[in-house]
Design an enzyme around this catalytic site. Sequence first.
Site, PDB file in Angstrom:
ATOM      1  N   TRP A 187     -75.793  13.331  -9.285  1.00  0.00           N
ATOM      2  CA  TRP A 187     -74.874  13.927  -8.171  1.00  0.00           C
ATOM      3  C   TRP A 187     -74.395  15.337  -8.764  1.00  0.00           C
ATOM      4  O   TRP A 187     -74.120  15.686  -9.910  1.00  0.00           O
ATOM      5  CB  TRP A 187     -73.442  13.372  -7.854  1.00  0.00           C
ATOM      6  CG  TRP A 187     -72.625  13.862  -7.016  1.00  0.00           C
ATOM      7  CD1 TRP A 187     -72.666  14.212  -5.665  1.00  0.00           C
ATOM      8  CD2 TRP A 187     -71.623  14.605  -7.520  1.00  0.00           C
ATOM      9  NE1 TRP A 187     -71.661  15.013  -5.128  1.00  0.00           N
ATOM     10  CE2 TRP A 187     -70.942  15.348  -6.181  1.00  0.00           C
ATOM     11  CE3 TRP A 187     -70.901  14.881  -8.764  1.00  0.00           C
ATOM     12  CZ2 TRP A 187     -69.597  16.025  -6.431  1.00  0.00           C
ATOM     13  CZ3 TRP A 187     -69.601  15.627  -8.511  1.00  0.00           C
ATOM     14  CH2 TRP A 187     -69.079  16.302  -7.513  1.00  0.00           C
ATOM     15  N   ASP A 355     -66.167  17.206   6.949  1.00  0.00           N
ATOM     16  CA  ASP A 355     -65.520  15.873   7.073  1.00  0.00           C
ATOM     17  C   ASP A 355     -63.998  16.160   7.424  1.00  0.00           C
ATOM     18  O   ASP A 355     -63.248  16.997   7.024  1.00  0.00           O
ATOM     19  CB  ASP A 355     -65.490  15.396   5.460  1.00  0.00           C
ATOM     20  CG  ASP A 355     -65.264  13.582   5.548  1.00  0.00           C
ATOM     21  OD1 ASP A 355     -65.022  13.392   6.669  1.00  0.00           O
ATOM     22  OD2 ASP A 355     -65.574  13.274   4.664  1.00  0.00           O
ATOM     23  N   ARG A 434     -67.733   5.170  -2.790  1.00  0.00           N
ATOM     24  CA  ARG A 434     -66.656   6.301  -2.399  1.00  0.00           C
ATOM     25  C   ARG A 434     -65.807   5.709  -1.200  1.00  0.00           C
ATOM     26  O   ARG A 434     -65.777   6.238  -0.193  1.00  0.00           O
ATOM     27  CB  ARG A 434     -67.544   7.351  -2.077  1.00  0.00           C
ATOM     28  CG  ARG A 434     -66.831   8.710  -1.770  1.00  0.00           C
ATOM     29  CD  ARG A 434     -67.571   9.530  -0.727  1.00  0.00           C
ATOM     30  NE  ARG A 434     -66.753  10.973  -0.900  1.00  0.00           N
ATOM     31  CZ  ARG A 434     -66.891  11.878   0.219  1.00  0.00           C
ATOM     32  NH1 ARG A 434     -67.519  11.598   1.173  1.00  0.00           N
ATOM     33  NH2 ARG A 434     -66.185  12.995   0.029  1.00  0.00           N
ATOM     34  N   LYS A 468     -74.135  18.605  10.764  1.00  0.00           N
ATOM     35  CA  LYS A 468     -74.500  18.156   9.451  1.00  0.00           C
ATOM     36  C   LYS A 468     -74.210  16.510   9.103  1.00  0.00           C
ATOM     37  O   LYS A 468     -73.229  16.020   9.334  1.00  0.00           O
ATOM     38  CB  LYS A 468     -73.266  18.857   8.464  1.00  0.00           C
ATOM     39  CG  LYS A 468     -73.440  18.295   7.018  1.00  0.00           C
ATOM     40  CD  LYS A 468     -72.605  19.280   6.025  1.00  0.00           C
ATOM     41  CE  LYS A 468     -72.594  18.877   4.641  1.00  0.00           C
ATOM     42  NZ  LYS A 468     -71.534  19.671   3.741  1.00  0.00           N
ATOM     43  N   TRP A 469     -75.585  16.096   8.859  1.00  0.00           N
ATOM     44  CA  TRP A 469     -75.511  14.684   8.620  1.00  0.00           C
ATOM     45  C   TRP A 469     -75.668  14.098   7.264  1.00  0.00           C
ATOM     46  O   TRP A 469     -76.488  14.570   6.491  1.00  0.00           O
ATOM     47  CB  TRP A 469     -76.829  14.237   9.380  1.00  0.00           C
ATOM     48  CG  TRP A 469     -76.940  12.680   9.385  1.00  0.00           C
ATOM     49  CD1 TRP A 469     -77.175  11.687   8.131  1.00  0.00           C
ATOM     50  CD2 TRP A 469     -77.506  11.759  10.337  1.00  0.00           C
ATOM     51  NE1 TRP A 469     -77.313  10.574   8.826  1.00  0.00           N
ATOM     52  CE2 TRP A 469     -77.775  10.646  10.060  1.00  0.00           C
ATOM     53  CE3 TRP A 469     -78.046  12.469  11.668  1.00  0.00           C
ATOM     54  CZ2 TRP A 469     -78.344   9.469  10.971  1.00  0.00           C
ATOM     55  CZ3 TRP A 469     -78.597  11.201  12.756  1.00  0.00           C
ATOM     56  CH2 TRP A 469     -78.399   9.819  12.182  1.00  0.00           C
ATOM     57  N   ASP A 470     -74.548  13.446   7.120  1.00  0.00           N
ATOM     58  CA  ASP A 470     -74.402  13.159   5.514  1.00  0.00           C
ATOM     59  C   ASP A 470     -74.376  11.668   5.226  1.00  0.00           C
ATOM     60  O   ASP A 470     -74.605  10.830   6.211  1.00  0.00           O
ATOM     61  CB  ASP A 470     -72.679  13.577   5.235  1.00  0.00           C
ATOM     62  CG  ASP A 470     -72.587  13.634   3.757  1.00  0.00           C
ATOM     63  OD1 ASP A 470     -73.143  13.487   2.859  1.00  0.00           O
ATOM     64  OD2 ASP A 470     -71.309  14.577   3.298  1.00  0.00           O
ATOM     65  N   ASN A 472     -73.074   9.221   1.700  1.00  0.00           N
ATOM     66  CA  ASN A 472     -72.389   9.338   0.551  1.00  0.00           C
ATOM     67  C   ASN A 472     -72.408   8.129  -0.358  1.00  0.00           C
ATOM     68  O   ASN A 472     -71.430   7.992  -1.112  1.00  0.00           O
ATOM     69  CB  ASN A 472     -70.870   9.871   0.746  1.00  0.00           C
ATOM     70  CG  ASN A 472     -71.017  11.466   1.086  1.00  0.00           C
ATOM     71  OD1 ASN A 472     -71.559  12.101   0.300  1.00  0.00           O
ATOM     72  ND2 ASN A 472     -70.442  11.783   2.257  1.00  0.00           N
ATOM     73  N   CYS A 518     -78.054  15.992   4.816  1.00  0.00           N
ATOM     74  CA  CYS A 518     -77.177  16.022   3.356  1.00  0.00           C
ATOM     75  C   CYS A 518     -77.134  14.680   2.996  1.00  0.00           C
ATOM     76  O   CYS A 518     -76.930  13.908   3.737  1.00  0.00           O
ATOM     77  CB  CYS A 518     -75.943  16.677   3.797  1.00  0.00           C
ATOM     78  SG  CYS A 518     -74.410  16.711   2.565  1.00  0.00           S
ATOM     79  N   ASP A 540     -74.196  19.346  -4.084  1.00  0.00           N
ATOM     80  CA  ASP A 540     -72.709  19.517  -3.821  1.00  0.00           C
ATOM     81  C   ASP A 540     -72.155  20.461  -5.037  1.00  0.00           C
ATOM     82  O   ASP A 540     -71.069  21.041  -4.906  1.00  0.00           O
ATOM     83  CB  ASP A 540     -71.784  18.220  -4.105  1.00  0.00           C
ATOM     84  CG  ASP A 540     -71.826  17.656  -2.901  1.00  0.00           C
ATOM     85  OD1 ASP A 540     -72.112  18.284  -1.655  1.00  0.00           O
ATOM     86  OD2 ASP A 540     -71.139  16.220  -2.567  1.00  0.00           O
TER      87      ASP A 540
HETATM   88  C1  DGJ Z   1     -70.474  15.143   0.694  1.00  0.00           C
HETATM   89  C2  DGJ Z   1     -71.373  16.543   1.007  1.00  0.00           C
HETATM   90  O1  DGJ Z   1     -72.381  16.777   0.280  1.00  0.00           O
HETATM   91  C3  DGJ Z   1     -70.362  17.675   1.042  1.00  0.00           C
HETATM   92  O2  DGJ Z   1     -70.949  18.967   1.211  1.00  0.00           O
HETATM   93  C4  DGJ Z   1     -69.132  17.283   2.042  1.00  0.00           C
HETATM   94  O3  DGJ Z   1     -69.812  17.095   3.407  1.00  0.00           O
HETATM   95  C5  DGJ Z   1     -68.581  15.804   1.644  1.00  0.00           C
HETATM   96  N1  DGJ Z   1     -69.547  14.747   1.594  1.00  0.00           N
HETATM   97  C6  DGJ Z   1     -67.717  15.562   2.704  1.00  0.00           C
HETATM   98  O4  DGJ Z   1     -67.030  14.199   2.694  1.00  0.00           O
END
Ligand code: DGJ
Length: 731
Positions: A187, A355, A434, A468-470, A472, A518, A540
């Site tokens: 990361w 977010d 997370r 923007k499709w994230d 995490n 993303c 990030d």
């Molecule tokens: C991780 C993404 O890479 C960031 O740019 C941002 O959108 C955060 N998540 C939001 O939780």
Amino acid sequence: MNKSKIMAAAAMALTATALNAAQIKIETDDISLVLDGETGKYLNLCYFGEKIANTAEFGYAWHITQPDTNDQYGTQLYPAYGGRFFLNPALKLTHADGVLTTELVYKSHESRQVDANRTETVVHLQDKLYDASIDLRFTAYKAENVITQSVAFSHNESGNVTVENIASSYITLKASDYYLTHFHGTWANEMQLSEERLTPGVKVVESKKGMRTAQSDNSAFLLSLDAPAQEYSGEVYAGALAWTGNYKMQFEVDEAGLLHIIGGINPFASSISLAAGEQFVTPDMVLTYSNQGCSQITHNLHDWARKYNLAHGDLLRPVVLNSWEGAYFSFDEKVITDMIDDAAAFGVEMFVLDDGWFGNKFPRNGDNAGLGDWQVNKKKLPHGIGYLADYAVSKGMKFGIWIEPEMVNPDSELAHKHPEWIVQSGKRDLLPMRNQHLLDLTNPEVQDFVFETFDNVLKMSPNISYIKWDANRHADNVGSTYLGDDQQNRFWNDYIRGLYSVYERIRAKYPDVLIQLCSSGGGRVDFGALKYHDEFWASDNTNALNRLYIQYSTNLFFPAMATASHVSTSPNHQTGMMLPLKFRFDVAMMGRLGMELQPRQLEGDEKTFASNAVKLYKQLRPVIQLGDLYRLDSPYDEDGYCSDMYVSKDRSEAVVFAFSTVYHNRTQSYDIKLHGLDPAKHYMLTEVNTTSGSSYPGNGKVYSGEFLMKAGLSLPVGGAYTSMVLHLVEQ
Ligand code: DGJ
């Protein structure tokens, strides 16, 4: 042995009668892949490299590689475990009767011209004994010099066949040395280039994270023959698996010194039991080759992606302001409309609300709640998303919004309503990452939910034009309540296929929406997912110094136009590093420029500089986004300099970026030779993106392309974190 290219080295020495009956040529403008098949015999790889006209002699290879003689293993194009084959195989099956071995032989092939640029060739292989077959599907992209390969398995045995391992491709090379470049990371530090000389044995690059699989190491690789990879000389192969799930790339140097590159889905805990008549199709391996070093590899892949594997690859990308680092979760309507006002004043074209905009019973005020509840948070945004989207449009901008539809916080209405949708390993405790869990996309109901999340968000306003499709977290302690007890091994595969089917539905309904890929930054930068997206968030880590390294590696394979690159505040939030605004803009301008800060923090000169930079980028972006990228100097060589340039396709215009990342002594200049220009053309050089005009002696002068490429330029770039941008325009 010195540089005897590809394949069946011993075979080349023989002078037997050529046998061309089933020679299969897969060709692009500059590359040939030559196969030799004969009914009932192994399929032989004769050659993969620079385009070769005379392929008749390759028939010899077959005779020394046929079964029942020695040393035949090295040249099979797609070896299964069976017969004398003892290396890592491309295919491992257990047949319905429990037999562990498979021997694939050539049956037939056919080719068709898909269009003027694409030829598809399918080679049918058949087990010698069992009713089990493999189709190798190659698509050759003529102008882009890319060949993709996928593999389909099916059978008609009396019971289920277990597919334990099925690679997308298996390439054998022969040289005195092999240098592998792969890209490891984590990361906020993705795509760190690492080049190593391969030694006998197996080097493995893989992911078992299920999703977010590009973060620790990417499936994309470079393989240079005989010497470390160079930019403008030498034979280099590149491969990248178009797959967003677990992958495994193996580089096996055998006892004869041959290198076998086996790439595909990671077989780890993924054996699939297939009934008669069912088919299993692998993802594509994307392959290219250059005899002029890595630069040509990049041009091939960028051109191919922009035309075939990136949404809207022919359209210029807008300049974005993303709210994340400027506001995080702490905003209300006023904060956002102020940001929109300020972004508009900077000339930004797209505002993206990141977010934090959703969840009511479990408001999304931090990363611990709300995921899954995709209704606008009424307290923060009482007038809804439509109001903000309209507001952006009224200021002459477009509007985009963040989602993370594959995830759920335990503190959410969704988690309470559908605990069975969460990826879970039997009765084991769930392990949040997370503070969130993964939804089980093997389940069609979850696929519907994810599609509907996207659909409903877009229905909030006709003025939403970017998503923007994230994603995490990755998958661990995997398992599915949807899949049967004996089907749990399907999880890894079916998750990604479920994701792709959602992407397909989304693109069918929303072909024009811009979508950013993303996953905690660059966790999903692969050609499998990219096909459905317009761009990706490379990391990030927005610190410009780190971005030089990340973007350098990323753009070896993936186009600059798709590389979202944002100017953030100083000190940087990830690293604490302070860098000049010019340096930050110069780095971000090498991809799809954006800003990710609280615009009000920029004042006075900085504000003027930022608006001028945005204006300048709009002028330069056709070259940066649609032109050819030439790397002049790598940040990885650790001399404290690096430089890239972009040249328009007609070579009438170019943009050069040069950076110094350490203090060099005062007498030193940074000498670079340009590439990709027309030697016969003359170019006016202008230094652009300056803080107070240019004192560079070359500014405003006209140079020939020949001079710029042979003699080059001496640039006054030497202070720590100094940079220059040069614009060259044909006169
Ligand atoms: C991780 C993404 O890479 C960031 O740019 C941002 O959108 C955060 N998540 C939001 O939780």
